[in-house]
Structures are given as C-alpha cells and as structure tokens.
Design an enzyme around this catalytic site. Structure first.
Site, PDB file in Angstrom:
ATOM      1  N   ASP A 265     -48.261  20.816  47.145  1.00  0.00           N
ATOM      2  CA  ASP A 265     -47.379  20.336  45.857  1.00  0.00           C
ATOM      3  C   ASP A 265     -46.666  18.754  45.269  1.00  0.00           C
ATOM      4  O   ASP A 265     -46.044  18.728  44.496  1.00  0.00           O
ATOM      5  CB  ASP A 265     -46.025  20.468  47.040  1.00  0.00           C
ATOM      6  CG  ASP A 265     -45.755  22.066  46.829  1.00  0.00           C
ATOM      7  OD1 ASP A 265     -46.119  23.067  45.807  1.00  0.00           O
ATOM      8  OD2 ASP A 265     -45.097  22.537  47.747  1.00  0.00           O
ATOM      9  N   HIS A 288     -39.525  19.515  46.436  1.00  0.00           N
ATOM     10  CA  HIS A 288     -39.793  19.317  44.577  1.00  0.00           C
ATOM     11  C   HIS A 288     -38.643  18.411  44.581  1.00  0.00           C
ATOM     12  O   HIS A 288     -38.683  17.781  43.556  1.00  0.00           O
ATOM     13  CB  HIS A 288     -39.098  20.476  43.844  1.00  0.00           C
ATOM     14  CG  HIS A 288     -40.275  21.147  44.418  1.00  0.00           C
ATOM     15  ND1 HIS A 288     -41.901  21.486  44.295  1.00  0.00           N
ATOM     16  CD2 HIS A 288     -40.645  22.872  45.275  1.00  0.00           C
ATOM     17  CE1 HIS A 288     -42.796  22.357  44.880  1.00  0.00           C
ATOM     18  NE2 HIS A 288     -41.781  22.733  45.197  1.00  0.00           N
ATOM     19  N   HIS A 366     -66.712 -26.553  13.997  1.00  0.00           N
ATOM     20  CA  HIS A 366     -65.058 -26.386  14.120  1.00  0.00           C
ATOM     21  C   HIS A 366     -64.109 -26.659  15.648  1.00  0.00           C
ATOM     22  O   HIS A 366     -64.488 -26.369  16.625  1.00  0.00           O
ATOM     23  CB  HIS A 366     -64.460 -25.106  14.268  1.00  0.00           C
ATOM     24  CG  HIS A 366     -62.935 -24.070  13.642  1.00  0.00           C
ATOM     25  ND1 HIS A 366     -62.288 -24.288  15.421  1.00  0.00           N
ATOM     26  CD2 HIS A 366     -62.542 -23.986  12.802  1.00  0.00           C
ATOM     27  CE1 HIS A 366     -61.053 -24.510  14.767  1.00  0.00           C
ATOM     28  NE2 HIS A 366     -61.401 -23.765  13.049  1.00  0.00           N
TER      29      HIS A 366
END
Length: 464
Positions: A265, A288, A366
């Site tokens: 569950d 639940h 760069h």
C-alpha cells in the site's frame, strides 16, 4: 533501478469486481509516451475524462485511496499503482469502464502477471528520479504513526505494524531492492479485522469484499450465532475460525503477510508523488491517510527543489545521446561542435553537457593567462543544445537545418573556466509553429546559474 523510462509493449486487460463499490469493471493498461506518467481514463463516462495519478487529486481515504479530476473519480488505486512501481513502469494510460479497479485477490500479483505477459518497452529518456536530499518525517502522535525518508542512492522501504492483536503481534517487512517486489510483496493480500466488518458494511464499503480477496483476522472468541450472521453477511454457506485466528480456510502466503501488504500500500500511495524516488523510507504503523500526508510533504519538497531549477548530472549514467549521436544529428564539427552529451530529452525540454578543458582552441587568444570561457561560446553551445530539442519535434530530423534567429534577455552571472562542467537546459516557451521555435535557456556550473537567455530559431527543410 532502471536508468531509462519504460512503458508496456501492448494493451492488456484485467477484469473483476471492485472491493468497495462492488461494480464489475474492465481495466486496460495501454502504452504511453515519454513523461506521460500514470493516468486513469474513465471510458464509461461522457467525454471519457482523464484522472492523473497525483497526490493533489486525492479526495477520499476510506479504507483505500481515491482520486478525482475532471469530474471523474477512481476508487482504490493503490494496488494498481504498486504493480506499476514494482515493475519500474513509468508511462501507462489505464482505461477503466467502472469506478474502481478490480480487487482481484486483494493484492497486486494479477496486475503484475498481466503486465509481464505483454512485456516492457524501454524509452529513449532518462527516469526523472527525485533523490531525497535530507531527512524528512511525518508524525501522527494520536495514531502512533511515523514515516521518515532518508537520503539513499536506491529505493528501499521498511514497514512495522503493531495492532495490539494476539493474532498478528508486531510485524515488519522490508525490501532492499525494488526488483524484490514481484516475489516478496506483490502477492500479499489486503486484510481486515473481524470487528471492522460490520462497521465497513454499514459505511457502504467493501461491497465487493469476499473471503477470496481479503484476509479476515479474528482476534477474539466468536460464538456460533455470530458465525451464522457472518455467513449471511459474506454470502457464504458457512464460515469458520481456524485456530490461528484467520476466518475460514485462508492460508497466509507469508507469516508476515499483513505487514508486507502495508508495504505494498505504501508503494502504491507514494506513486502519487508523480516521480520515482531514490531514498530510504521507514514507516511505523502506516495507513492510507498517513501515506498520503507524507506523499504531500515529499511533493512539497520536490516543488521547493524545482524552484531552483537546477538539473542534475551523474557522469556514471549512460546519456540519452553521446557525442557520436550528437554529431549524427547536428551539422557542426570541430572546433565548433560544442556539446558533449545530451542527458535529458523530451517533447519540451533538453539538457546538454559540455566539459571545459584548457585544450579548447579559443583559450589561446581569449584572456591568455586568465582563461575564461567566452560568452559567445556559451550562447552557441546553448543554441546547439536547443537545436537538438527543435530537431526532436520533427520526423526525419536529418532532412532539416536549424538556424539561430535571435537572442533576448541574455545575462552572464558567473565566470566559466577550464575544469568546469557546464550543464545547459533549454525549454520550449510555446509549441513550434511555422518552423519557428522559442526557448528559454539556462546554464549551470556546480549547481549555480552562470548564464540565461531566451532564444529563437527556425527549422527549415534542406531541399527548401
């Protein structure tokens, strides 16, 4: 645990009576697209409304988990969802011609068998795991319930139950690997105490309840006249109590079958979070109501984490596209193929990775002596990542070119230097129309936003 998302190869149907409604229904699992998730569709109702399996859609927890959306309700979804999670299936449409999935034997095993009978299909997208970042707990002191989640690079669950029952006693159940679900958990049936039966019937529940789909636990002496009453209630010729306290001739499949069913569950209820979880879940006396309250706390944690909008990158996992697949999709080549991996790709979002090394050719000129990744390179790399997303929206992407049309709201937040791994995330701001795509893009290093912009691009057929 699976890295990739999965669906099923073909539709498959199971049929039976609903536990609480007593309505016979047919439930068909159907394949679904990437990131579809779990959705129920009530095909018996006008308009055939869809109900997403989402904790925000939970409307009732009377001895089961019920969800509702778009005027449609689906009762007792937990056993169905547990089967999907246990098999690591991510995307399924569940068509239902009644209000409740069939209870079958009170467990998930018949769903598991049905899904396995047609097989699983791997999908070309990574599972969107939510990894529990820190301890999280839910406590209901009145009921003696506690559920906690702890960080773990796996999914493990442990459940302890104690009903002060001389029959059950204290029980615990656990799985340390989700692959154990089929053999260790899926066949464990729902249960009810004898003293609850009359109350549940009076509450208009368990209309489909039967000794074939539930274990009835008898934890007290039962007189003959009460057994006669139970026979009538359960529509059985005769019921009896075995010496170990289980009504009728029901044999437990495991000594701790009730605890294992509570774990089942819990897995099903936590599926309503909407994402697979990585974490260790520890639950004492869950039900639940507690499961859903805890799931809401996890979902709130997910929402708080999503605000940061930081994609995660695990270099141990196989990417959605490696450099060879990227090169086969994009027309760029050295020194201008600027992304190394695609780690997420769906209909609206893409995530790419670029590793920055001192060997990049632009570092020669760069800021020599203080190498910083040029902003224009970041933008181009982001655009290439977005190009993968745009090409994913058409069939036969090899037949198309993508062209950068514009950039807006571009901001550079931090320096990117050799040794950094930059993660680009692009998301469509609207569906592609007339070959024009608009995207938002972000770049991250070590969880920090380093650049963001909005971009537009066109997608054109090569022979046009």
């Amino acid at each position: 645990m699976n890295d990739k998302q999965h669906t099923i190869t073909a539709p498959v149907t199971v049929s039976g009576i609903g536990l609480h409604t007593g309505v016979v229904s047919n439930m068909t699992f159907k394949p679904a697209a990437i990131n579809h998730g779990y959705k129920f569709q009530r095909i018996d109702l006008p308009g055939q409304p869809i109900v997403a399996a989402d904790v925000e859609n939970v409307v009732d927890l009377s001895r089961g988990t019920t969800i509702e959306q778009n005027g449609a309700r689906v009762n007792t979804v937990e056993h169905t969802l547990a089967a999907l999670v246990g098999l690591q299936i991510d995307n399924v449409l569940i068509e239902l011609d009644g209000p409740e999935p069939p209870i079958m034997d009170g467990s998930s095993i018949e769903f598991v068998k049905a899904l396995q009978s047609i097989g699983l299909q791997e999908q070309n997208a990574l599972r969107n795991y939510f990894e529990i970042p820190k301890g999280l707990s839910y406590i209901d002191e009145a009921r003696g319930v506690e559920i906690a989640a702890l960080p773990l690079d796996d999914y493990r669950l442990t459940v302890m139950v104690d009903y002060n029952s001389p029959v059950l006693g204290s029980q615990h159940a656990s799985i340390t690997d989700i692959n154990q679900f089929e053999k260790e958990i899926a066949s464990c049936r729902t249960f009810v105490f004898l003293h609850e039966l009359e109350m549940l019937y009076k509450q208009n529940l368990i209309k489909g309840g039967d000794l074939d789909n539930a274990i009835v636990i008898v934890d007290r002496v039962v007189q003959d006249d009460e057994l006669t009453h139970l026979s009538a209630l359960l529509k059985k010729q005769k019921v009896e109590v075995k010496k170990e306290g289980i009504l009728n001739n029901t044999e437990l499949r495991f000594k701790n079958e009730p605890a294992r069913h509570k774990l089942l569950d819990l897995i099903g209820d936590l599926a309503l979070i909407g994402r697979p979880i990585k974490g260790q879940i520890l639950a004492a006396r869950p039900g639940h109501a507690a499961n859903i309250a805890f799931a809401r706390k996890v979902k709130k944690m997910i929402h708080e984490a999503s605000i940061k909008n930081v994609p995660t990158y695990d270099p141990k996992k196989k990417p959605v596209m490696d450099i060879n697949q990227i090169a086969a999709t994009l027309p760029h080549r050295y020194p201008f193929l600027l992304i190394d991996k695609i780690i997420h790709l769906d209909e609206t979002t893409v995530t790419g990775v670029k590793n920055i090394t001192m060997n990049e050719p632009f570092f020669q000129g760069h800021f020599p002596g203080n190498p910083v990744l040029p902003g224009v390179i970041q933008i181009e790399a982001m655009a290439q990542t977005g190009g993968i997303l745009v090409l994913n929206t058409v069939e036969n992407p090899d037949d198309y070119w993508t062209y950068f049309l514009g950039i807006d709201k571009c901001r550079f937040k931090r320096k990117v230097v050799p040794g950094d791994t930059i993660i680009f995330k692009c998301e469509l701001l609207a569906p592609v129309k007339r070959g024009i795509a608009k995207m938002s893009g972000q770049a991250f290093v070590a969880g920090q936003l380093v650049m963001e912009a909005e971009m537009s691009a066109s997608i054109v057929k090569k022979d046009a």
